[in-house]
Design an enzyme around this catalytic site. Sequence first.
Site, PDB file in Angstrom:
ATOM      1  N   SER A 302       0.794  -1.201   0.000  1.00 13.59           N
ATOM      2  CA  SER A 302       0.000   0.000   0.000  1.00 13.59           C
ATOM      3  C   SER A 302       0.839   1.270   0.000  1.00 13.59           C
ATOM      4  O   SER A 302       1.551   1.555  -0.955  1.00 13.59           O
ATOM      5  CB  SER A 302      -0.929  -0.101   1.215  1.00 13.59           C
ATOM      6  OG  SER A 302      -1.687   1.007   1.409  1.00 13.59           O
ATOM      7  N   ASP A 313      10.538   4.745  -9.952  1.00 14.76           N
ATOM      8  CA  ASP A 313      10.181   5.246 -11.283  1.00 14.76           C
ATOM      9  C   ASP A 313      10.893   6.546 -11.624  1.00 14.76           C
ATOM     10  O   ASP A 313      11.128   6.841 -12.794  1.00 14.76           O
ATOM     11  CB  ASP A 313       8.671   5.444 -11.375  1.00 14.76           C
ATOM     12  CG  ASP A 313       7.919   4.134 -11.563  1.00 14.76           C
ATOM     13  OD1 ASP A 313       8.557   3.067 -11.488  1.00 14.76           O
ATOM     14  OD2 ASP A 313       6.697   4.167 -11.773  1.00 14.76           O
ATOM     15  N   LYS A 327      -0.634  -4.102  -3.424  1.00 13.72           N
ATOM     16  CA  LYS A 327      -1.932  -3.472  -3.161  1.00 13.72           C
ATOM     17  C   LYS A 327      -1.940  -2.068  -3.764  1.00 13.72           C
ATOM     18  O   LYS A 327      -1.285  -1.171  -3.255  1.00 13.72           O
ATOM     19  CB  LYS A 327      -2.225  -3.386  -1.670  1.00 13.72           C
ATOM     20  CG  LYS A 327      -3.573  -2.724  -1.388  1.00 13.72           C
ATOM     21  CD  LYS A 327      -3.833  -2.568   0.092  1.00 13.72           C
ATOM     22  CE  LYS A 327      -5.185  -1.899   0.311  1.00 13.72           C
ATOM     23  NZ  LYS A 327      -5.212  -0.511  -0.171  1.00 13.72           N
TER      24      LYS A 327
END
Length: 549
Positions: A302, A313, A327
């Site tokens: 999460s 990224d 999740k």
Amino acid sequence: MSEYKNSSYHIRLPILLAIALIAGVLIGSNFAEPKTDKKYQASIQKFTQLLDYIENDYVDTVNTASLLEESIEVMLDKLDPHTVYIPPRDAELMESQLRATYDGIGVEFNLLRDTLYVVTPLTGGPSETAGIQAGDKIVSVDGENIAGIGLNNRMVYDMLRGPRGSEVTVGVVRKNQEDIIEYDLKRGAIPQTSLDASYMIDDNIGYIKINRFAETTYREFKEALSNLKERGMSQLILDLQNNGGGYMSAAIGIADEFLKEGAVIVSQKGQSKKYDREDRAEEGGIFEEGAVMVLINEGSASASEIVAGALQDNDRALVVGRRSFGKGLVQYPFDLKDGSEVRMTIARYYTPSGRSIQKPYEDGEEVYNNDYYDRFVSGELFSQDSVHFDEDLAYKTASGRTVYGGGGIMPDYFVALDTTDNSAYINRLVANNTIREYTLDFRDNNPEMKNMSVDEFINDFEITDAMLQEVIAMGEKNGARFNRKQYTKSKELLKNLLKGRIAREVFDNDDAFYKVYNNSNEVYREAVNIFMNPDKLKEKSNTVLLQRM
């Protein structure tokens, strides 16, 4: 209104407010507009009509509430695994786990042999102020005996927590005192933290461990990060292993401290456009230049995945460990009139490259919850080659590296799960509280230990064979049958665990615990090794940190 929560924690419990739910309380809550679709209205009318027939015309007496509970459980089972109902008595408790404070008497407790044992009174709380001590056993609450009655954590919370300013009397048995001591306590606001540890590993490398993303996490993190930077930190290990998530805003704030202004942190999209949003870094991050490693494993979920995904990224950090939980769903708490709530999934979140890392849940909750077992059996926890991603879900980081969506964050640098020194025997000693009981007794019987510094303890204190024999005997007494083969295999792990736990109890300091215990954490050890030997990144064809080290 509560802010978005993004947690892997969920409960399936009987639903007591089904009639209100069906009548449209949920759909007509403060956050959503009533639905006017004719098919929807027809479905509501059909359901209530059937309830009327059962209540008034069925041959036998029927518990309509039970029927409703079961029917709505089936309805929720058709949704994702994280949309859940929370009854009133559990809603407050769950909410309190993420708040900055809760109202109570201020003790860390443990249940040993069906007795409520005070591990430590919390600093500044009512119990410490009144004189309750570590090692005390609470045997009565408001005159009623609570020893030997089958206590569980839920019962303890109900007895000791309560409205701020309310009073409670606890009876305490103290070592070397025959009579029960009674304390009249006034419940107060008890602060709770979510940052487990923050320390310097050496002159350059700092370490921060976060256990959840709660109301105060971002503030705690900024303070710890600033303190470490002032102490000369140029490289940071951010440990999010087994962090199951929490407030999305805390994750966004933490990621922002590492990223340049304008960098995308996370976005989310729902069926309704009102849930769509994109969060970007703002100016003035505390640690935008130094090298960063983020530690994750199969228990990182999460909000932890938001941080790891954002830094990965943007090519800002090296992610080290094993594939995270997976999740990528955002829940919003819809409050119901009786104090219960439904935490409903209202959007999916996406990392900066555009990937969703939510793992599949179409095969049902049982398959979803067995994911860890499946990873273990498939060999994924032990070999990176056992992880298979769909090439159709390949995305590119800011520098063009390939990352994948569809089921968790895959680390840049894989570290296999180390089970070589683990055993069922050690697990039993932990599970039946033998380790905790022994370390508490050791602390109480050796008060002179507090005269040592943490560094002196780490460098000089040794777990002796005599101490291990005492643990074995205590384990036998608590029902953990001795297994010599497993004990021999796990001896060094047991010594490290005991030393870490003793450090925590003696110094009342989680930093002391992790300075010891991390010696047996394979992901932590490998991260430190990479910082000290950056050429290992070249071996893995990953140079994301080389320019910073």
